[in-house]
Design a protein around this motif. Structure first.
Motif, PDB file in Angstrom:
ATOM      1  N   PRO A   1      92.863  83.849  -6.222  1.00 27.59           N
ATOM      2  CA  PRO A   1      94.070  83.213  -5.673  1.00 27.59           C
ATOM      3  C   PRO A   1      93.991  81.701  -5.844  1.00 27.59           C
ATOM      4  CG  PRO A   1      93.170  84.837  -4.145  1.00 27.59           C
ATOM      5  CD  PRO A   1      92.166  84.664  -5.233  1.00 27.59           C
ATOM      6  N   GLU A   2      95.141  81.063  -5.943  1.00 26.42           N
ATOM      7  CA  GLU A   2      95.168  79.620  -6.209  1.00 26.42           C
ATOM      8  C   GLU A   2      94.370  78.831  -5.171  1.00 26.42           C
ATOM      9  OE1 GLU A   2      98.458  76.006  -6.679  1.00 26.42           O
ATOM     10  OE2 GLU A   2      99.091  78.112  -6.710  1.00 26.42           O
ATOM     11  N   GLY A   3      94.517  79.203  -3.900  1.00 29.50           N
ATOM     12  CA  GLY A   3      93.796  78.494  -2.846  1.00 29.50           C
ATOM     13  C   GLY A   3      92.297  78.669  -2.955  1.00 29.50           C
ATOM     14  N   ALA A   4      91.861  79.893  -3.295  1.00 29.10           N
ATOM     15  CA  ALA A   4      90.428  80.175  -3.420  1.00 29.10           C
ATOM     16  C   ALA A   4      89.827  79.430  -4.600  1.00 29.10           C
ATOM     17  CB  ALA A   4      90.217  81.679  -3.584  1.00 29.10           C
ATOM     18  N   LEU A   5      90.572  79.385  -5.721  1.00 28.91           N
ATOM     19  CA  LEU A   5      90.072  78.683  -6.902  1.00 28.91           C
ATOM     20  C   LEU A   5      89.993  77.180  -6.631  1.00 28.91           C
ATOM     21  CD1 LEU A   5      89.114  79.031  -9.775  1.00 28.91           C
ATOM     22  CD2 LEU A   5      91.480  78.797 -10.553  1.00 28.91           C
ATOM     23  N   LYS A   6      90.917  76.682  -5.849  1.00 25.98           N
ATOM     24  CA  LYS A   6      90.899  75.264  -5.487  1.00 25.98           C
ATOM     25  C   LYS A   6      89.661  74.951  -4.650  1.00 25.98           C
ATOM     26  CE  LYS A   6      93.746  71.646  -3.369  1.00 25.98           C
ATOM     27  NZ  LYS A   6      95.036  71.353  -2.676  1.00 25.98           N
ATOM     28  N   LYS A   7      89.336  75.814  -3.688  1.00 29.43           N
ATOM     29  CA  LYS A   7      88.132  75.627  -2.867  1.00 29.43           C
ATOM     30  C   LYS A   7      86.877  75.705  -3.728  1.00 29.43           C
ATOM     31  CE  LYS A   7      90.005  77.448   1.479  1.00 29.43           C
ATOM     32  NZ  LYS A   7      89.913  78.550   2.476  1.00 29.43           N
ATOM     33  N   TYR A   8      86.873  76.648  -4.673  1.00 30.69           N
ATOM     34  CA  TYR A   8      85.726  76.795  -5.573  1.00 30.69           C
ATOM     35  C   TYR A   8      85.514  75.509  -6.369  1.00 30.69           C
ATOM     36  CZ  TYR A   8      82.786  78.382  -9.416  1.00 30.69           C
ATOM     37  OH  TYR A   8      81.772  78.496 -10.330  1.00 30.69           O
ATOM     38  N   LYS A   9      86.602  74.993  -6.944  1.00 31.92           N
ATOM     39  CA  LYS A   9      86.491  73.784  -7.768  1.00 31.92           C
ATOM     40  C   LYS A   9      86.049  72.583  -6.939  1.00 31.92           C
ATOM     41  CE  LYS A   9      89.791  75.161 -11.346  1.00 31.92           C
ATOM     42  NZ  LYS A   9      91.118  74.885 -11.961  1.00 31.92           N
TER      43      LYS A   9
ATOM     44  N   CYS B   1      82.942  85.116  -0.540  1.00 34.14           N
ATOM     45  CA  CYS B   1      82.469  84.494   0.696  1.00 34.14           C
ATOM     46  C   CYS B   1      81.395  83.470   0.358  1.00 34.14           C
ATOM     47  CB  CYS B   1      81.865  85.536   1.651  1.00 34.14           C
ATOM     48  SG  CYS B   1      83.031  86.732   2.324  1.00 34.14           S
ATOM     49  N   VAL B   2      81.061  82.647   1.351  1.00 34.27           N
ATOM     50  CA  VAL B   2      79.954  81.717   1.155  1.00 34.27           C
ATOM     51  C   VAL B   2      79.311  81.466   2.511  1.00 34.27           C
ATOM     52  CG1 VAL B   2      81.332  79.610   1.480  1.00 34.27           C
ATOM     53  CG2 VAL B   2      79.273  79.537   0.055  1.00 34.27           C
ATOM     54  N   TYR B   3      77.996  81.306   2.497  1.00 33.16           N
ATOM     55  CA  TYR B   3      77.280  80.974   3.727  1.00 33.16           C
ATOM     56  C   TYR B   3      77.436  79.490   4.011  1.00 33.16           C
ATOM     57  CZ  TYR B   3      74.900  85.491   3.314  1.00 33.16           C
ATOM     58  OH  TYR B   3      74.619  86.825   3.221  1.00 33.16           O
ATOM     59  N   ASP B   4      77.681  79.151   5.291  1.00 32.87           N
ATOM     60  CA  ASP B   4      77.698  77.746   5.655  1.00 32.87           C
ATOM     61  C   ASP B   4      76.281  77.288   5.993  1.00 32.87           C
ATOM     62  OD1 ASP B   4      77.116  78.549   8.280  1.00 32.87           O
ATOM     63  OD2 ASP B   4      79.216  78.459   8.916  1.00 32.87           O
ATOM     64  N   ASP B   5      76.122  76.037   6.400  1.00 30.00           N
ATOM     65  CA  ASP B   5      74.790  75.474   6.639  1.00 30.00           C
ATOM     66  C   ASP B   5      74.073  76.142   7.809  1.00 30.00           C
ATOM     67  OD1 ASP B   5      75.149  73.737   4.556  1.00 30.00           O
ATOM     68  OD2 ASP B   5      75.905  72.096   5.812  1.00 30.00           O
TER      69      ASP B   5
ATOM     70  N   GLY C   1      76.375  81.060   8.845  1.00 31.24           N
ATOM     71  CA  GLY C   1      77.607  81.803   9.064  1.00 31.24           C
ATOM     72  C   GLY C   1      78.305  82.100   7.749  1.00 31.24           C
ATOM     73  N   VAL C   2      79.254  83.016   7.787  1.00 33.06           N
ATOM     74  CA  VAL C   2      79.953  83.435   6.573  1.00 33.06           C
ATOM     75  C   VAL C   2      81.392  82.935   6.601  1.00 33.06           C
ATOM     76  CG1 VAL C   2      80.758  85.401   5.215  1.00 33.06           C
ATOM     77  CG2 VAL C   2      78.519  85.482   6.314  1.00 33.06           C
ATOM     78  N   ILE C   3      81.774  82.226   5.554  1.00 32.21           N
ATOM     79  CA  ILE C   3      83.144  81.742   5.402  1.00 32.21           C
ATOM     80  C   ILE C   3      83.831  82.619   4.353  1.00 32.21           C
ATOM     81  CG2 ILE C   3      84.614  79.798   4.771  1.00 32.21           C
ATOM     82  CD1 ILE C   3      82.252  77.955   5.500  1.00 32.21           C
ATOM     83  N   GLU C   4      84.885  83.301   4.742  1.00 33.09           N
ATOM     84  CA  GLU C   4      85.619  84.167   3.817  1.00 33.09           C
ATOM     85  C   GLU C   4      86.604  83.336   3.006  1.00 33.09           C
ATOM     86  OE1 GLU C   4      87.130  87.830   5.059  1.00 33.09           O
ATOM     87  OE2 GLU C   4      85.459  88.301   6.405  1.00 33.09           O
ATOM     88  N   ILE C   5      86.678  83.632   1.712  1.00 31.43           N
ATOM     89  CA  ILE C   5      87.508  82.826   0.810  1.00 31.43           C
ATOM     90  C   ILE C   5      88.591  83.664   0.131  1.00 31.43           C
ATOM     91  CG2 ILE C   5      87.473  81.330  -1.237  1.00 31.43           C
ATOM     92  CD1 ILE C   5      84.559  80.668  -0.451  1.00 31.43           C
ATOM     93  N   HIS C   6      88.224  84.841  -0.361  1.00 28.10           N
ATOM     94  CA  HIS C   6      89.218  85.698  -1.016  1.00 28.10           C
ATOM     95  C   HIS C   6      88.719  87.136  -1.076  1.00 28.10           C
ATOM     96  CE1 HIS C   6      86.950  86.284  -4.780  1.00 28.10           C
ATOM     97  NE2 HIS C   6      86.535  85.033  -4.612  1.00 28.10           N
TER      98      HIS C   6
END
Length: 456
Positions: free
Chosen positions: A247-255, A289-293, A296-301
């Protein structure tokens, strides 16, 4: 079931019988277990050995050796499985049996339990590549005991040139340095040159020209090495790259994540550790998803989840084996697919092979060695990719191996515009590994910095 060995299997059994210390470097699917068990039975019947220790990966130690022995009419070996709590392991050692199977994680405990004087006259090290680290506690513990065995057998796959640094410790357990030298330092000095360094820190070594052939020649008297492609015919294998649009928002966060990390690093100073950290972050995000510092787990797409659902729907009624990479992948997969089972024990493997499991979730590291899953299905989906070519090949070989009678389809979910693409490219070129990871991350950093300069 009647065992009718192939010619190469007969040759391998004869070599195990004729040599007190020997290695079978056979590709996946060539029958290392049945070959070795047949040789062990003959040695026991001839009173050459009486008590055999088998060291194996956990899932293999649980059932593979035991189940294989029960399958064949000519075998009557008895087993004691030395696993569980310390009390359970100690009790298993007191049982009367021909073979005592222990997982490699308990090798140190076993050696200390017997004060490094093990009461076995033969040891079989299954998947000896798990002893490739000469500094690991399990290697050091077994090294102290290895001369106490009358017979030593090591089993692993055929070594590729880029894995030859790893075989010194395995061969040392076999012959105490007779073929490759008494120390890892001497081995390195003779066959390798420095690779990537940073001051006094050496990240890797590279083979000297022609050194691979010299190593193969040095170990030839001690091992039998065969490639599966030369001895077995398998059904067609189809590798399919499934491109996933984020999704556009997820790709933006990735970049943004990629830019923030890359601009804080210098490509010339990048290390294996920092490269792995960056790669892990980016691959996690590609999966969803990605683990934060704080862990915790942050869901992205959920783009990969949706694509996997499509694959399952298109193959309705067909069992599917899914390889995941991270714990948060597993959590999302279980939440999305209520019927999914996690491969965690021998019963899960049996249920899969008996056709009782529609969707099996597994981490490649837990399936890499010794598991026979070919009876249960022929479709694999890589939900999360790995930089380890060895894990990748071994995991695929759980279905693509001798006994498989249907074309094997391997789907790779590759998120477009992400690190997935670099991993997939490396796997296809068979260059995946630490060097490929480092180069991919360095290229990413240089690209980000170049783009930053242009924008300024």
């Amino acid at each position: 079931m009647k065992f009718i060995p192939h010619d190469y299997q007969m040759e391998a059994m004869e070599r195990l019988l004729d040599n007190d210390h020997y290695g079978l470097f056979l590709d996946m699917g060539l029958g290392k277990t049945i070959i070795t068990e047949t040789a062990v039975q003959e040695l026991i019947e001839d009173f050459a050995v009486s008590k055999v220790l088998i060291i194996a990966p956990k899932t293999v130690a649980e059932s593979t050796w035991q189940d294989e022995a029960m399958k064949w009419d000519h075998l009557s070996l008895t087993f004691s499985t030395v696993m569980g709590t310390a009390a359970q392991r100690a009790a298993a050692l007191k049982k009367r049996a021909d073979c005592y199977v222990i997982n490699r994680e308990n090798v140190v405990w076993l050696c200390e339990h017997y004060k490094f004087r093990l009461p076995f006259d033969m040891v079989i090290i299954d998947e000896s590549s798990s002893f490739k680290n000469h500094q690991a506690k399990r290697f050091r513990a077994l090294k102290k005991c290895i001369t106490g065995f009358k017979r030593v057998v090591i089993l692993t796959g055929t070594p590729a040139p880029n894995t030859l640094m790893d075989i010194w410790s395995q061969l040392y357990l076999l012959d105490q340095g007779a073929s490759l030298g008494k120390t890892i330092s001497c081995y390195r000095e003779k066959y390798f040159k420095l690779g990537q360094t940073n001051g006094y820190v050496v990240y890797n070594y590279r083979l000297k020209p022609g050194a691979d052939e010299e190593i193969y020649k040095a170990i030839e008297p001690s091992v039998m090495s065969l490639k599966a492609a030369d001895y077995i015919k398998l059904p067609e294998r189809m590798d399919n790259v499934v491109h996933v649009d984020l999704p556009e928002g997820a790709l933006k966060k990735y970049k943004q994540m990629r830019q923030d990390y890359c601009l804080s690093l210098d490509a010339d100073d990048i290390t294996a550790t920092s490269a792995a950290a960056l790669s892990n972050k980016l691959l996690q995000m590609a999966n969803g998803c990605v683990y934060d510092d704080d862990g915790g787990v942050i869901e992205i797409h959920e783009a990969k989840l949706d694509k996997l659902a499509e694959i399952i729907e298109m193959n309705e009624g067909q069992p599917v084996l899914v390889f995941y990479a991270y714990r948060h992948d597993l959590t999302k997969l279980k939440k999305k697919f209520a019927n999914a089972k996690i491969l965690s024990c021998s019963q899960d493997m049996k249920d899969w092979n008996d056709g009782k499991t529609e969707l099996l979730l597994a981490h490649p590291a837990s399936t890499a060695y010794g598991l026979n899953l070919q009876a249960g299905g022929h479709i694999i989906v890589w939900y999360g990719l790995t930089w380890s070519l060895e894990l990748y090949q071994q995991a695929n070989a759980r279905l693509y191996r001798q006994g498989q009678n249907r074309p094997v389809i391997i789907h790779h979910l590759v998120a477009k515009g992400t690190m997935d693409e670099q991993v997939m490219d490396a796997l296809q070129k068979k260059t995946a590994g630490q060097d490929a990871l480092l180069e991919a991350v360095k290229a990413e950093i240089r690209r980000m910095k170049k783009d930053e300069c242009k924008s300024n």
